[in-house]
Enzyme design. Sequence first.
Site, short mmCIF file in Angstrom:
data_model
loop_
_atom_site.label_atom_id
_atom_site.label_comp_id
_atom_site.label_asym_id
_atom_site.label_seq_id
_atom_site.Cartn_x
_atom_site.Cartn_y
_atom_site.Cartn_z
N HIS A 90 61.98 44.12 75.03
CA HIS A 90 60.87 43.36 74.43
C HIS A 90 59.59 43.67 75.20
O HIS A 90 59.41 43.23 76.32
CB HIS A 90 61.19 41.87 74.50
CG HIS A 90 60.31 41.02 73.64
ND1 HIS A 90 59.04 41.40 73.25
CD2 HIS A 90 60.50 39.79 73.09
CE1 HIS A 90 58.50 40.45 72.51
NE2 HIS A 90 59.37 39.46 72.40
N CYS B 248 53.91 37.77 70.99
CA CYS B 248 54.81 38.88 70.68
C CYS B 248 54.55 39.51 69.32
O CYS B 248 55.18 40.52 68.98
CB CYS B 248 56.26 38.42 70.78
SG CYS B 248 56.64 37.54 72.31
N HIS C 238 62.79 40.85 64.38
CA HIS C 238 62.25 40.56 65.71
C HIS C 238 63.38 40.70 66.73
O HIS C 238 63.19 41.33 67.76
CB HIS C 238 61.67 39.15 65.73
CG HIS C 238 61.06 38.76 67.03
ND1 HIS C 238 59.94 39.38 67.55
CD2 HIS C 238 61.42 37.80 67.94
CE1 HIS C 238 59.63 38.83 68.72
NE2 HIS C 238 60.52 37.88 68.97
#
Length: 628
Positions: free
Chosen positions: A467, A276, A429
């Site tokens: 995401h 990620c 994040h």
Amino acid sequence: MVTRLPVIVGFGGVNSAGRASFHHAYRRTIWDSLPAEEQRTTVAALSAMMGLASFRNGQFFSPDGTALDQSGYQTLEQRVLEGSLIRRINLFDPDHVAGNSVLALEPENGAIELACANINDDVYTQWRVENLNGGRARLTNEVKTELKVETYRKLAVQSGGQLPDGFDPSTLYKSRFHPKGLQLAIIGASDAVRSIGIDWQTIADRVRPDEVAVYAASAMAQLDEAGTGGMLQARLRGSRVSAKQLPLGLNTMPADFVNAYVLGSVGATGANAGACATFLYNLRLAVEDIQAGRRRVCVVGNAEAPLTPEVIEGYAAMSALATDDGLSKLDGEDKPNHRRASRPFGNNCGFTLGESGQYFVLFDDELAIEMGANIHAAVPEVFVNADGFKKSISSPGPGNYITLAKAVAAARALLGDEAVRQRSFVQAHGSSTPQNRTTESRILNMVANAFGIEGWPVSAVKAFVGHSLAPASADQMNNTLGVMRHGVLAGIKTIDELAPDLEDDHLNIVTEDLDVSDRADVAFLNSKGFGGNNATGTVLSPDITAAMLEKRYGSKTMNEYRARAEQTAAQAKLYDDACLAGPMEPIYRFGDALVDESQIEITEHGVTLPTFAQPVDLDLENRYPDMS
């Protein structure tokens, strides 16, 4: 030699908030804080993507050319808002996903009849075949046999940050056989390059061919039917593997496609994957290349299209995603609120997948000044650290403490304590999992305390776009550029209140849009990835960057630069206007302007390539004079 400063001169792409260039996607995340005129512009950008309307000379037109009245505009606005950001998935029917159920047949207990034409040679190894009349046959199993029967199931996860309704990147160019992730790479890179306002050929002519680099990757590769996913499923589904599926499924393709079909670059290329945190991993390569003088132009980005049933079920099996049942329980309701599926730093139950393709063009500062490129930000540092020994590959660890602390320390060293304490903010994040909200808030809080920061503004763009895996921190970057341009930090409006288990004594995790026009000089992009992949980038505003460049180049040079930059901005606006008036027109040069290898010339001093204005320099410096 002075260290060159990497500056962002172009950016673009698409995600569920819309088109990134010219801050359109960013403005969708602060919709309620926009003046009426900017709301109209945001509607124009999204409606053009969605094929609902075009915007020309201040007027909206339906696809048949009819000018929209006020009522028509209101309907258009509603459709645009409902068809963007996180919502219930409609790329496929999540209530009716195809699969197979296994039926076990004991020997001699099962017989089926079918056309002889449908029987292949492999059948004879497990079945006794009896020919019947009319070109049919009866098959009886001779050993214990499993039959796979097509069935349908309902996905437990039905929310996603999918592209705006009606936007199909495959229709914008000749995208035959391209997985969706690579379609997003073409669209995103084209948008970024065209947003510069300087023709790419002009840029390429100004630098040597090997002074250009492209760094891009996907984290999951291309897992839809046109890529690796289709290759792995083909035989089980009774079809054949194609010659395209394996190569187009590679995670390097978001870089390779840009080199081959958008830029025609022969410079450096690479795909650095960090789960990620992948965008920041690739950005670090570009930043270090420019700082060292190895490259003068870098295109950095990522593309990922993970909204497939298989990928969704894979993350759901890890209990990583927000399920419909989990969302309903959080709200005490019978039905889930798909709009509010992603809830960073609130009471949450998992993250929400999104699809995105985002790219950025970086110059060294000298080239930007020379060419009159508009500077949207500078990226002085990106830090990457692992987590060390782990008991679970998906659990967080110490690496992010290091990356964030070093990023803040780097900004302090460059700008001083006051800039860090009073004029910085964080793009967290913010994945929307219970574990992330506690661990990341603790990291942010500890770093804030260590550097004397109070009320540190923190936002999380995943609340709006989901995401997107590899491009997740690229989504953060394009939102950050919007904050630095407009001075509004998007509040995490999908939560009613912060979770009670956060450590946030020194933080201001914003739940409503926040005016940061007086403190948006420094941003920290924080990213955490499965496997112990952590990265934090330091980003400087255009104003801070301009002040630094004034010290390096002086007022006279900077005034001349600003005059050139105004012309560049005017050219860039023409591209934006064209996108508002109709579909995006990506750069796709398949088989165009190929290099004739027979025309390549090599001397001891350089390599000359046809179609490239400057040669590759072979008069290389000895980097180890003390050892020679």
